[in-house]
Scaffold this active site. Structure first.
Site, PDB file in Angstrom:
ATOM      1  N   CYS A  70       0.807  -1.180   0.006  1.00  0.00           N
ATOM      2  CA  CYS A  70      -0.074  -0.001   0.000  1.00  0.00           C
ATOM      3  C   CYS A  70       1.083   1.117   0.178  1.00  0.00           C
ATOM      4  O   CYS A  70       1.989   0.961  -0.101  1.00  0.00           O
ATOM      5  CB  CYS A  70      -1.014   0.020   1.184  1.00  0.00           C
ATOM      6  SG  CYS A  70      -0.398   0.167   2.588  1.00  0.00           S
ATOM      7  N   HIS A 103      14.822 -14.102  11.048  1.00  0.00           N
ATOM      8  CA  HIS A 103      14.510 -14.111  12.516  1.00  0.00           C
ATOM      9  C   HIS A 103      13.060 -14.315  12.743  1.00  0.00           C
ATOM     10  O   HIS A 103      12.667 -14.707  13.828  1.00  0.00           O
ATOM     11  CB  HIS A 103      15.003 -12.798  13.084  1.00  0.00           C
ATOM     12  CG  HIS A 103      16.433 -12.562  13.306  1.00  0.00           C
ATOM     13  ND1 HIS A 103      17.004 -11.432  13.904  1.00  0.00           N
ATOM     14  CD2 HIS A 103      17.322 -13.455  12.913  1.00  0.00           C
ATOM     15  CE1 HIS A 103      18.337 -11.855  13.919  1.00  0.00           C
ATOM     16  NE2 HIS A 103      18.751 -12.824  13.251  1.00  0.00           N
TER      17      HIS A 103
HETATM   18  C1  RB5 Z   1      -3.964   5.411   0.711  1.00  0.00           C
HETATM   19  O1  RB5 Z   1      -3.981   6.781   0.339  1.00  0.00           O
HETATM   20  C2  RB5 Z   1      -3.119   5.184   1.966  1.00  0.00           C
HETATM   21  O2  RB5 Z   1      -3.582   5.501   3.021  1.00  0.00           O
HETATM   22  C3  RB5 Z   1      -2.651   3.661   1.781  1.00  0.00           C
HETATM   23  O3  RB5 Z   1      -1.946   3.463   0.683  1.00  0.00           O
HETATM   24  C4  RB5 Z   1      -1.632   2.953   3.012  1.00  0.00           C
HETATM   25  O4  RB5 Z   1      -0.408   4.049   3.112  1.00  0.00           O
HETATM   26  C5  RB5 Z   1      -2.318   2.904   4.213  1.00  0.00           C
HETATM   27  O5  RB5 Z   1      -1.615   2.231   5.368  1.00  0.00           O
END
Ligand code: RB5
Length: 150
Positions: A70, A103
């Site tokens: 993400c 680990h």
């Molecule tokens: C999305 O904008 C962002 O919040 C997501 O990709 C991530 O970083 C969340 O932890």
């Protein structure tokens, strides 16, 4: 390498979408099979909607390893670690990718799609896939991760 070891589960939100695309291609070029849980475009989505299905599948033993992304790698990692047999590690460099295997016996690598280059991410993936768990004292510690205090 077994069929199962050769097939990797991938998932991301929009913050990791382009990195997932890059990693998926590199994995295919390297001879791996990829099971892509989405997202399938750069349109804004909620990361749990894509990370939960992957983490569930890893938890059920359908895949040995997963790679999630993400924007920061944090939300993806937090979601995946809700599953008892998942050990997802957030990595920013190759040394961390080596250590989550040696680990922590991590079965999921979480990458910050907006904070490392695609080339750095690929080096972390290669390290994650090629590093063995050290066992020994780390085996004892990993077993204790699940021993939450009620
Ligand atoms: C999305 O904008 C962002 O919040 C997501 O990709 C991530 O970083 C969340 O932890």
């Amino acid at each position: 390498m077994s069929e199962k070891q050769q097939t990797l589960a991938l998932a991301s939100d929009h913050g990791g979408y382009w990195m997932k695309d890059f990693i998926s291609q590199k994995l295919s070029d390297a001879g791996y099979k990829v099971n892509d849980f989405g997202t399938y475009s750069g349109e804004s989505v909620d990361y749990p909607d894509f990370i939960h299905p992957l983490a569930h599948a890893v938890n059920e033993g359908e895949f040995e390893r997963g790679i999630i992304m993400c924007g920061s790698g944090n939300g993806a990692q937090m979601t995946a670690n809700k599953y008892p047999s998942v050990r997802a590690g957030l990595c920013w460099n190759v040394e961390q990718a080596r250590l989550i295997r040696m680990h922590n016996d991590a079965n999921i690598l979480s990458l910050p799609g907006r904070f490392v280059t695609f080339d750095e991410a690929w080096k972390m993936v290669e390290t994650f896939l090629s590093t063995e768990f050290e066992g020994g004292r780390h085996e004892r510690r990993v077993k204790k991760i699940g021993q939450i205090i009620k």
